[in-house]
Design a protein around this motif. Structure first.
Motif, mmCIF file in Angstrom:
data_model
loop_
_atom_site.group_PDB
_atom_site.id
_atom_site.type_symbol
_atom_site.label_atom_id
_atom_site.label_comp_id
_atom_site.label_asym_id
_atom_site.label_seq_id
_atom_site.Cartn_x
_atom_site.Cartn_y
_atom_site.Cartn_z
ATOM 1 N N SER A 137 0.811 -1.052 0.023
ATOM 2 C CA SER A 137 -0.028 -0.039 -0.023
ATOM 3 C C SER A 137 0.756 1.195 -0.043
ATOM 4 O O SER A 137 1.943 1.213 0.644
ATOM 5 N N ILE A 138 0.337 2.107 -0.558
ATOM 6 C CA ILE A 138 0.968 3.547 -0.583
ATOM 7 C C ILE A 138 0.466 4.491 0.597
ATOM 8 O O ILE A 138 -0.584 4.780 0.831
ATOM 9 N N SER A 139 1.485 4.744 1.280
ATOM 10 C CA SER A 139 1.021 5.271 2.480
ATOM 11 C C SER A 139 0.461 6.813 2.592
ATOM 12 O O SER A 139 -0.493 7.182 3.163
ATOM 13 N N ASP A 140 0.861 7.514 1.309
ATOM 14 C CA ASP A 140 0.590 8.980 1.082
ATOM 15 C C ASP A 140 0.505 9.130 -0.315
ATOM 16 O O ASP A 140 0.922 9.730 -0.771
ATOM 17 N N PRO A 141 -0.656 8.713 -0.767
ATOM 18 C CA PRO A 141 -1.015 8.891 -2.208
ATOM 19 C C PRO A 141 -1.059 10.271 -2.690
ATOM 20 O O PRO A 141 -1.721 10.804 -2.091
ATOM 21 N N PRO A 142 -0.469 10.888 -3.707
ATOM 22 C CA PRO A 142 -0.344 12.193 -4.216
ATOM 23 C C PRO A 142 -1.652 12.420 -4.786
ATOM 24 O O PRO A 142 -2.702 11.512 -5.202
ATOM 25 N N SER A 143 -1.713 13.688 -5.429
ATOM 26 C CA SER A 143 -2.953 14.453 -5.864
ATOM 27 C C SER A 143 -2.967 14.100 -7.477
ATOM 28 O O SER A 143 -2.023 13.332 -7.951
ATOM 29 N N ALA A 144 -4.203 14.433 -8.094
ATOM 30 C CA ALA A 144 -4.250 14.249 -9.615
ATOM 31 C C ALA A 144 -2.955 14.936 -10.371
ATOM 32 O O ALA A 144 -2.576 14.468 -11.382
ATOM 33 N N VAL A 221 -1.808 0.120 -10.258
ATOM 34 C CA VAL A 221 -1.879 1.151 -9.062
ATOM 35 C C VAL A 221 -3.242 1.509 -8.699
ATOM 36 O O VAL A 221 -3.830 2.076 -9.616
ATOM 37 N N PHE A 222 -3.715 1.294 -7.702
ATOM 38 C CA PHE A 222 -5.040 1.902 -7.268
ATOM 39 C C PHE A 222 -4.905 3.243 -6.633
ATOM 40 O O PHE A 222 -4.552 3.256 -5.323
ATOM 41 N N LEU A 223 -5.210 4.445 -7.329
ATOM 42 C CA LEU A 223 -5.089 5.796 -6.698
ATOM 43 C C LEU A 223 -6.516 6.119 -6.305
ATOM 44 O O LEU A 223 -7.788 6.366 -6.816
ATOM 45 N N PRO A 224 -6.549 6.383 -4.714
ATOM 46 C CA PRO A 224 -8.022 6.543 -4.206
ATOM 47 C C PRO A 224 -8.663 7.955 -4.547
ATOM 48 O O PRO A 224 -7.843 9.165 -4.846
ATOM 49 N N GLU A 225 -9.835 8.070 -4.826
ATOM 50 C CA GLU A 225 -10.493 9.232 -4.911
ATOM 51 C C GLU A 225 -10.376 10.430 -4.182
ATOM 52 O O GLU A 225 -10.299 11.366 -4.368
ATOM 53 N N SER A 226 -10.203 9.950 -2.837
ATOM 54 C CA SER A 226 -10.077 10.906 -1.632
ATOM 55 C C SER A 226 -8.586 11.480 -2.102
ATOM 56 O O SER A 226 -8.356 12.718 -1.359
ATOM 57 N N SER A 227 -7.804 11.055 -2.667
ATOM 58 C CA SER A 227 -6.214 11.870 -2.685
ATOM 59 C C SER A 227 -6.249 12.547 -4.008
ATOM 60 O O SER A 227 -5.370 13.204 -4.302
ATOM 61 N N ARG A 228 -7.456 12.845 -4.681
ATOM 62 C CA ARG A 228 -7.417 13.555 -5.796
ATOM 63 C C ARG A 228 -7.039 15.198 -5.614
ATOM 64 O O ARG A 228 -6.334 15.750 -6.411
ATOM 65 N N ALA A 229 -7.668 15.622 -4.496
ATOM 66 C CA ALA A 229 -7.220 16.990 -4.200
ATOM 67 C C ALA A 229 -6.619 17.073 -3.018
ATOM 68 O O ALA A 229 -6.367 18.151 -2.357
ATOM 69 N N SER A 230 -5.457 16.133 -3.078
ATOM 70 C CA SER A 230 -4.511 16.236 -1.873
ATOM 71 C C SER A 230 -3.378 17.432 -2.148
ATOM 72 O O SER A 230 -3.283 17.599 -3.362
ATOM 73 N N LYS A 231 -2.876 17.776 -1.063
ATOM 74 C CA LYS A 231 -1.859 18.982 -1.294
ATOM 75 C C LYS A 231 -0.426 18.335 -1.759
ATOM 76 O O LYS A 231 0.356 19.063 -2.079
ATOM 77 N N ILE A 232 -0.491 17.079 -1.708
ATOM 78 C CA ILE A 232 0.889 16.501 -2.337
ATOM 79 C C ILE A 232 0.885 16.726 -3.838
ATOM 80 O O ILE A 232 0.072 15.620 -4.434
ATOM 81 N N ASN A 233 1.581 17.339 -4.340
ATOM 82 C CA ASN A 233 1.519 17.756 -5.883
ATOM 83 C C ASN A 233 2.888 17.222 -6.680
ATOM 84 O O ASN A 233 2.716 17.521 -7.750
#
Length: 400
Positions: A137-144, A221-233
């Motif tokens: 698992s990726i602990s901190d999935p980044p944004s779109a 790689v499954f990138l969750p919907e919750s990470s789409r607007a993450s601050k990790i760019n």
């Protein structure tokens, strides 16, 4: 009481759901030869996005991947990151082989905007097909935005970016429409294209056939919907151009699992193919302990031993390989006396040191050329000398 019981049940349900979401794997690796799972661990590892990025780049890179691990978070030890890259990365070619015709093609599928509802069935199907497919698992999935930058990085590295390919063509390594080399990366937004996951389910048996045959290795790689607007760019704190830099922090990737071949440092046997296959470890420049040095380098390939570079009086420890000479049989018969001494070099003593034979041959050639030149010059100088007077008088014509 009923109200408190209801709150307790709700809290426990929420905690269970959160735990389930945390343990749900984000990355699946489909390949013919699965890595050995640690029997002592019942849960999948959760790794930072920077380490996951190195794994994807190592798998899709055309050249031997030298990883600049400066972007690894300080909470993760370099040796731990190297272990993850080695475990989940691409199995390298044999040590002395330059042919890649038999290597499996590498496919990376990024599924953006996944949720438990739209991707849960696909994950369950993959686990049922083979539990070893679930990798980490990726602990901190980044944004779109970071995902798009990652795709640009793949494109800049010359890796096929089949953005317009459908699933059926993307999973086919023999498709000229979506593959221009041995690596391909595709990204789908399952929120905008909800037919992506059903199409992947329909073509899953075909995908498994390619992997079982050894023609393809796929990373989903499954990138969750919750990470789409993450601050990790960004997937990495380093700029994309820093990928090609080779500094002291860089590590060198060599070959696979030192756990399968353990070689005594005092061995005098010639290097075998199994020992050469034991080198798919990423070797740092220094090791903090003697045991980690011996383990990561497979006992210095059996051709040396680990020593502290700074000695016992140093403020810090830096264990590196000190190469030794080995004696090997030169004849086929085990009882024969034909032997020769082989010297070794390289950061893990994996290369034959031919400097001594080279300088011996070079020195002998120079001396031989010098001797021949001197002999020719000596003969020429003797021929140019005038004859003695007595002999000359006997050949002079008498005057009339």
């Amino acid at each position: 009481m009923r109200f408190l019981a209801g709150i307790t049940v709700a809290v426990l349900s929420g905690l269970a759901a959160a735990a389930s979401s945390r343990s749900s794997p984000d990355v699946f690796i489909l390949q013919a030869k699965q890595r050995h799972q640690d029997p002592s661990s019942s849960s999948l590892p959760s790794i930072p996005k920077e380490v996951a990025r190195h794994i994807l780049l190592q798998r899709t890179s055309r050249d031997p991947y030298g990883s600049d691990l400066r972007d690894i978070p300080s909470t993760v030890e370099i040796e731990t990151a190297v272990d993850f890259i080695t475990k989940f990365g691409k199995s390298p070619a044999p040590l002395f082989s330059s042919s890649e015709t038999n290597d499996a093609s590498q496919l990376v599928v990024l599924l953006e905007g996944t949720t438990a509802e739209n991707a849960g069935h696909l994950k369950e199907t993959l686990v049922k097909a083979d539990p070893a497919f679930a990798a980490f698992s990726i602990s901190d999935p980044p944004s779109a935005t970071a995902n798009q930058r990652m795709m640009t990085l793949f494109q800049n590295l010359g890796i096929a970016n089949a953005a317009q390919c459908d699933i059926a063509s993307a999973i086919n390594p023999f498709s000229s429409a979506c593959w221009t080399g041995k690596s391909s990366v595709v990204k789908y937004d399952v929120q905008k294209s909800p037919e992506t996951i059903p199409a992947l389910l329909d073509n899953l048996s075909r995908l498994l056939k390619f992997t079982i045959a050894g023609d393809l290795e796929a990373v989903i790689v499954f990138l969750p919907e919750s990470s789409r607007a993450s601050k990790i760019n960004n997937w990495s704190a380093l700029a994309a151009g820093d990928l090609r830099r080779r500094q002291e922090a860089e590590t060198v990737l060599v070959s696979s699992s030192d756990e399968e071949t353990v070689v005594s440092p005092a061995t005098t046997q010639a290097p075998s193919s199994s020992r050469a296959a034991a080198f798919s470890k990423a070797i740092p420049q220094c090791f903090g302990t003697f045991n980690s040095c011996m383990t990561q380098t497979a006992n210095c390939t059996g051709h040396g031993k680990c020593v502290d570079k700074y000695g016992p009086t140093g403020k810090s420890h830096c264990f590196t390989c000190s190469c030794l000479a080995t004696i090997v049989q030169t004849d086929d018969e085990p009882g024969s006396r034909g032997r020769k001494t082989v010297h070794w070099g390289g950061n893990v003593c994996q290369k034959k040191d031919i400097s001594v034979p080279f300088w011996l041959l070079t020195g002998f050639t120079i001396v031989l050329i010098g001797a021949v030149t001197f002999a020719i010059g000596l003969l020429y100088s003797i021929g140019e000398e005038p004859l003695p007077g007595v002999i000359g008088a006997g050949v002079i014509r008498a005057s009339k």
